[in-house]
Design a protein around this motif. Structure first.
Motif, PDB file in Angstrom:
ATOM      1  N   GLY A  65       2.315  11.361  -2.277  1.00 39.90           N
ATOM      2  CA  GLY A  65       1.987  10.054  -2.855  1.00 39.90           C
ATOM      3  C   GLY A  65       3.223   9.172  -2.964  1.00 39.90           C
ATOM      4  O   GLY A  65       3.187   7.988  -2.602  1.00 39.90           O
ATOM      5  N   PHE A  66       4.323   9.756  -3.438  1.00 36.74           N
ATOM      6  CA  PHE A  66       5.549   8.970  -3.547  1.00 36.74           C
ATOM      7  C   PHE A  66       6.118   8.633  -2.164  1.00 36.74           C
ATOM      8  O   PHE A  66       6.635   7.525  -1.952  1.00 36.74           O
ATOM      9  N   ALA A  67       6.014   9.570  -1.218  1.00 35.32           N
ATOM     10  CA  ALA A  67       6.524   9.302   0.129  1.00 35.32           C
ATOM     11  C   ALA A  67       5.720   8.183   0.790  1.00 35.32           C
ATOM     12  O   ALA A  67       6.301   7.275   1.410  1.00 35.32           O
ATOM     13  N   LEU A  68       4.397   8.252   0.679  1.00 36.27           N
ATOM     14  CA  LEU A  68       3.576   7.183   1.267  1.00 36.27           C
ATOM     15  C   LEU A  68       3.762   5.869   0.517  1.00 36.27           C
ATOM     16  O   LEU A  68       3.654   4.785   1.120  1.00 36.27           O
ATOM     17  N   SER A  69       4.025   5.945  -0.775  1.00 35.45           N
ATOM     18  CA  SER A  69       4.302   4.725  -1.544  1.00 35.45           C
ATOM     19  C   SER A  69       5.553   4.036  -1.032  1.00 35.45           C
ATOM     20  O   SER A  69       5.607   2.805  -0.930  1.00 35.45           O
ATOM     21  N   ASN A  70       6.542   4.827  -0.715  1.00 32.98           N
ATOM     22  CA  ASN A  70       7.777   4.283  -0.146  1.00 32.98           C
ATOM     23  C   ASN A  70       7.493   3.615   1.201  1.00 32.98           C
ATOM     24  O   ASN A  70       8.014   2.551   1.512  1.00 32.98           O
ATOM     25  N   TRP A  71       6.679   4.250   2.001  1.00 33.81           N
ATOM     26  CA  TRP A  71       6.373   3.744   3.333  1.00 33.81           C
ATOM     27  C   TRP A  71       5.520   2.474   3.262  1.00 33.81           C
ATOM     28  O   TRP A  71       5.735   1.530   4.009  1.00 33.81           O
ATOM     29  N   GLY A  78       0.032   4.139  -1.733  1.00 35.68           N
ATOM     30  CA  GLY A  78       0.479   5.502  -1.423  1.00 35.68           C
ATOM     31  C   GLY A  78      -0.441   6.554  -2.026  1.00 35.68           C
ATOM     32  O   GLY A  78      -0.873   7.491  -1.343  1.00 35.68           O
ATOM     33  N   PHE A  79      -0.755   6.389  -3.301  1.00 34.81           N
ATOM     34  CA  PHE A  79      -1.618   7.376  -3.951  1.00 34.81           C
ATOM     35  C   PHE A  79      -3.077   7.225  -3.525  1.00 34.81           C
ATOM     36  O   PHE A  79      -3.819   8.210  -3.482  1.00 34.81           O
ATOM     37  N   LEU A  80      -3.500   6.012  -3.182  1.00 40.52           N
ATOM     38  CA  LEU A  80      -4.841   5.847  -2.614  1.00 40.52           C
ATOM     39  C   LEU A  80      -4.951   6.515  -1.252  1.00 40.52           C
ATOM     40  O   LEU A  80      -6.000   7.075  -0.909  1.00 40.52           O
TER      41      LEU A  80
END
Length: 116
Positions: A65-71, A78-80
């Protein structure tokens, strides 16, 4: 005299039947205990593995979630995205659950109950 011999043989048959019944009862008690213990240990092992896998999945999900949030540049997206991945995985599991879950469990318990 014949009646006394017949009575003796009848008592002998009753004694042997009683011994046979008691030995079979002891055998089935032991067999039931063995099957119950194998089933219990199998369920306990499965529960422990599931608990460990759940912890890995939890921390992996937060990290993803945090990695996708960064992206994506947004925590929400990210969390969705992680939630969407789990939604797709759940739908896929619902479609193929019988082949994955029911078959192996039925096979394992059949092995425990009938192969010994």
């Amino acid at each position: 005299m014949a009646f006394e011999e017949l009575k003796e043989h009848t008592e002998n048959i009753q004694d042997q039947a009683n011994v046979y019944f008691k030995s079979h009862m002891a055998y089935y008690k032991l067999w039931g205990f063995k099957v119950a213990m194998k089933s219990t240990t199998l369920i306990l092992k499965f529960t422990l593995v599931l608990l460990c896998f759940s912890m890995v999945l939890l921390f992996g999900s937060v990290a993803a979630g945090f990695a996708l949030s960064n992206w994506f540049g947004s925590y929400t997206f990210g969390f969705l995205a992680v939630g969407g991945i789990y939604l797709l995985a759940t739908i896929l599991l619902l479609l193929i659950k019988d082949k994955i879950v029911e078959g192996p469990i039925l096979e394992k318990f059949s092995e425990i109950f009938f192969n010994d």
